[in-house]
Design a protein around this motif. Sequence first.
Motif, PDB file in Angstrom:
ATOM      1  N   UNK A  28       6.576  -1.676  -9.102  1.00 48.80           N
ATOM      2  CA  UNK A  28       5.352  -0.891  -9.007  1.00 48.80           C
ATOM      3  C   UNK A  28       5.005  -0.358 -10.380  1.00 48.80           C
ATOM      4  N   UNK A  29       3.785   0.078 -10.547  1.00 49.54           N
ATOM      5  CA  UNK A  29       3.336   0.630 -11.826  1.00 49.54           C
ATOM      6  C   UNK A  29       3.642   2.113 -11.886  1.00 49.54           C
ATOM      7  N   UNK A  30       4.931   2.441 -11.880  1.00 51.58           N
ATOM      8  CA  UNK A  30       5.361   3.829 -11.928  1.00 51.58           C
ATOM      9  C   UNK A  30       6.597   3.913 -12.815  1.00 51.58           C
ATOM     10  N   UNK A  47       8.293  -5.465   4.900  1.00 52.55           N
ATOM     11  CA  UNK A  47       7.429  -4.481   4.249  1.00 52.55           C
ATOM     12  C   UNK A  47       6.943  -3.470   5.279  1.00 52.55           C
ATOM     13  N   UNK A  48       7.076  -2.183   4.928  1.00 47.22           N
ATOM     14  CA  UNK A  48       6.529  -1.124   5.770  1.00 47.22           C
ATOM     15  C   UNK A  48       5.244  -0.617   5.120  1.00 47.22           C
ATOM     16  N   UNK A 101       4.591   3.563  -1.955  1.00 53.36           N
ATOM     17  CA  UNK A 101       3.717   3.655  -3.119  1.00 53.36           C
ATOM     18  C   UNK A 101       2.348   3.068  -2.801  1.00 53.36           C
ATOM     19  N   UNK A 102       1.332   3.698  -3.333  1.00 58.04           N
ATOM     20  CA  UNK A 102      -0.029   3.219  -3.130  1.00 58.04           C
ATOM     21  C   UNK A 102      -0.148   1.811  -3.707  1.00 58.04           C
ATOM     22  N   UNK A 103      -0.719   0.907  -2.922  1.00 57.08           N
ATOM     23  CA  UNK A 103      -0.772  -0.497  -3.324  1.00 57.08           C
ATOM     24  C   UNK A 103      -1.669  -0.721  -4.539  1.00 57.08           C
ATOM     25  N   UNK A 104      -2.640   0.133  -4.729  1.00 58.91           N
ATOM     26  CA  UNK A 104      -3.498   0.105  -5.916  1.00 58.91           C
ATOM     27  C   UNK A 104      -4.189   1.463  -6.014  1.00 58.91           C
ATOM     28  N   UNK A 105      -4.768   1.740  -7.159  1.00 56.59           N
ATOM     29  CA  UNK A 105      -5.433   3.025  -7.347  1.00 56.59           C
ATOM     30  C   UNK A 105      -6.566   3.197  -6.339  1.00 56.59           C
ATOM     31  N   UNK A 106      -6.596   4.371  -5.710  1.00 55.92           N
ATOM     32  CA  UNK A 106      -7.675   4.750  -4.804  1.00 55.92           C
ATOM     33  C   UNK A 106      -7.737   3.889  -3.534  1.00 55.92           C
ATOM     34  N   UNK A 131      -1.702   6.222  -8.959  1.00 55.06           N
ATOM     35  CA  UNK A 131      -1.010   5.627  -7.822  1.00 55.06           C
ATOM     36  C   UNK A 131      -0.102   6.695  -7.227  1.00 55.06           C
ATOM     37  N   UNK A 132      -0.412   7.119  -6.025  1.00 52.67           N
ATOM     38  CA  UNK A 132       0.356   8.180  -5.374  1.00 52.67           C
ATOM     39  C   UNK A 132       1.588   7.616  -4.667  1.00 52.67           C
ATOM     40  N   UNK A 133       2.495   8.507  -4.296  1.00 60.20           N
ATOM     41  CA  UNK A 133       3.665   8.120  -3.510  1.00 60.20           C
ATOM     42  C   UNK A 133       4.098   9.303  -2.646  1.00 60.20           C
ATOM     43  N   UNK A 134       4.782   9.005  -1.567  1.00 63.48           N
ATOM     44  CA  UNK A 134       5.379  10.039  -0.725  1.00 63.48           C
ATOM     45  C   UNK A 134       6.511   9.406   0.080  1.00 63.48           C
TER      46      UNK A 134
END
Length: 206
Positions: A157-159, A46-47, A82-87, A61-64
């Motif tokens: 992920x939730x996406x 995991x990175x 991906x963001x591990x959770x919201x905020x 949930x953001x991503x880049x």
Amino acid sequence: MKDRLLILAMVVLWTTFDSSFAESQEFTVAEVKWVKSSHSSDGFASIQVIEPDMNLSPNNIEKFKIHIWSDSDPNGITPDVYETSKDSGVFASNIYFSSNSSTGQRIHVLEEDLVIASYEDQTLPISYTDEKLEVFDSMIIRKTLANPDENQGFFRIDDPTFVRQNLQTGETLGDTSSIFGWFVLAISLFIVFAYITMKIKMRIKK
């Protein structure tokens, strides 16, 4: 005298406002890290990227993208984190290591390769003179271990826009995979039923 007091009050007000605004715009320097410092060439790791500045909305949930490459594949891959959770402001993804060519979240490696993950931070504190900073972390591919658990072959992920892949082969998976499985099962049951029926008929003839 009144004019001087008015000018002094305006200077104090502007200084306070400017200081508050600067504090509200204070960014952080991102941190990139592998969960382990070494891993096998047939496993995954995991990175993680700690980047509160990319937490643009507390409700989403953001991503880049980041860049990952190895000694055996200097071009590498650009997977999403991906963001591990919201905020949370913490982003992560599973990266798979394989002797096969790189694709998706799979990077081509050989034993003793150095694998580097990098992220270009473009939201730096005001104390930095540069507009962007490349943040790195690296790990070493060690002696091959047992194959990873197949049940961990997917990073979910939730996406809804995320393309499901078999991360060890890089193949995209769709709904047809489950339909094909049911088809194979039906054919197998039909063959067994036909074989049993034939055996019964042969005994009846005797």
